[in-house]
Design an enzyme around this catalytic site. Structure first.
Site, PDB file in Angstrom:
ATOM      1  N   ASP A   1      22.676 -74.558  61.729  1.00  0.00           N
ATOM      2  CA  ASP A   1      22.738 -73.351  62.560  1.00  0.00           C
ATOM      3  C   ASP A   1      23.726 -72.336  61.974  1.00  0.00           C
ATOM      4  O   ASP A   1      24.872 -72.675  61.707  1.00  0.00           O
ATOM      5  CB  ASP A   1      23.123 -73.706  64.003  1.00  0.00           C
TER       6      ASP A   1
ATOM      7  N   ASP B   1      24.696 -76.731  55.900  1.00  0.00           N
ATOM      8  CA  ASP B   1      24.781 -76.677  57.350  1.00  0.00           C
ATOM      9  C   ASP B   1      23.463 -76.093  57.878  1.00  0.00           C
ATOM     10  O   ASP B   1      22.708 -75.475  57.129  1.00  0.00           O
ATOM     11  CB  ASP B   1      25.975 -75.794  57.734  1.00  0.00           C
TER      12      ASP B   1
END
Ligand SMILES: [Mg+2]
Length: 255
Positions: free
Chosen positions: A12, A10
């Site tokens: 952020d 991922d």
């Protein structure tokens, strides 16, 4: 250090927080790449193009090919191409979604679409919403990139695409099909791209309800890192735990 062939990270809260890189994650990715593993970056953010995302990662000291960047716009365009070949699409969204549709040679139209696609559009207007609403009420299918209701900015939380999907759902009575995490489509496309076995893949993320659930639903190993939105104490009381619960990627288990 390398136990997997494909590390799906991922962005952020995992690789960076807004404009700040997370040093442990940057070191981890560089270590994986040096050991010959593949790293993929997966985000629900459908607004940025792959090139813009690649540039942002490079500024943080992470090198990647653009085809190792997967976002919910690319996944939605691919989903549409695989399941609704030839469909004409009305689009609400930004450059990221426009680029993804162009890459799959999907026709964009403002009249009588077969499909309405909704991604975050920071230039949204009442008239765009009204046209999309009328099209869905006329029978067009309704798809969304991601259902994040809010997302963080330097000034705090602001409305995300999920908030607009709910608005449109209320206006049309139609529930959208959404391809972003926690749906597993992005992982499926990475698996197809690299021809991996599920045992060779791991999903790494900071958000239990999107990242970790996507990995669990797809049936691959998952690693939660406590560098973003979900606090560790919330993760530890979940019925289905991630494969690894880590303070940060500096704590990745050594063989
Ligand atoms: Mg995150």
């Amino acid at each position: 250090m390398t136990n997997y062939k494909a590390y799906c990270l991922d962005l952020d809260g995992t690789m960076y927080r807004g404009k700040e890189p997370i040093a442990e994650a940057v070191d981890f990715v560089n270590g994986c790449q040096a050991a010959g593993a593949e790293t993929y970056f997966i985000t629900n953010n459908a607004a940025l193009t792959r090139a813009a995302q690649q540039k942002k990662l490079a500024e943080f000291g992470v090198q990647t090919d653009v085809d190792h960047i997967m976002n919910s716009a690319i996944a939605l365009a691919r989903y549409c191409k695989q399941n609704y070949a030839g469909a004409r699409v009305m689009m609400i969204g930004e450059e990221g979604l426009e680029e993804a549709l162009a890459a799959e040679k999907i026709t964009i139209t403002n009249e009588n679409p077969d499909i309405v696609m909704m991604g975050l559009d920071r230039q949204i207007t009442y008239s765009k919403l009204a046209e999309a609403c009328l099209a869905i009420r006329n029978g067009a299918k309704f798809f969304g990139t991601n259902e994040d209701k809010k997302f963080p900015t330097e000034r705090g939380l602001v409305p995300g695409n999920g908030s607009f999907l709910h608005l449109m759902e209320a206006a049309t009575g139609t529930t959208p099909i959404v391809v972003g995490k926690p749906a597993p489509y992005m992982l499926e496309f990475i698996q197809q791209q690299g021809d991996y076995a599920k045992e060779e893949m791991v999903l790494i993320g900071d958000n239990y309800d999107t990242d970790i659930l996507a990995g669990i639903r797809y049936g691959i190993d998952t690693a939660y890192v406590a560098t973003g939105v979900t606090p560790a104490e919330e993760v530890l009381i979940k019925e289905v735990l991630p494969t690894y619960v880590l303070p940060s990627l500096a704590d990745w288990p050594k063989k």
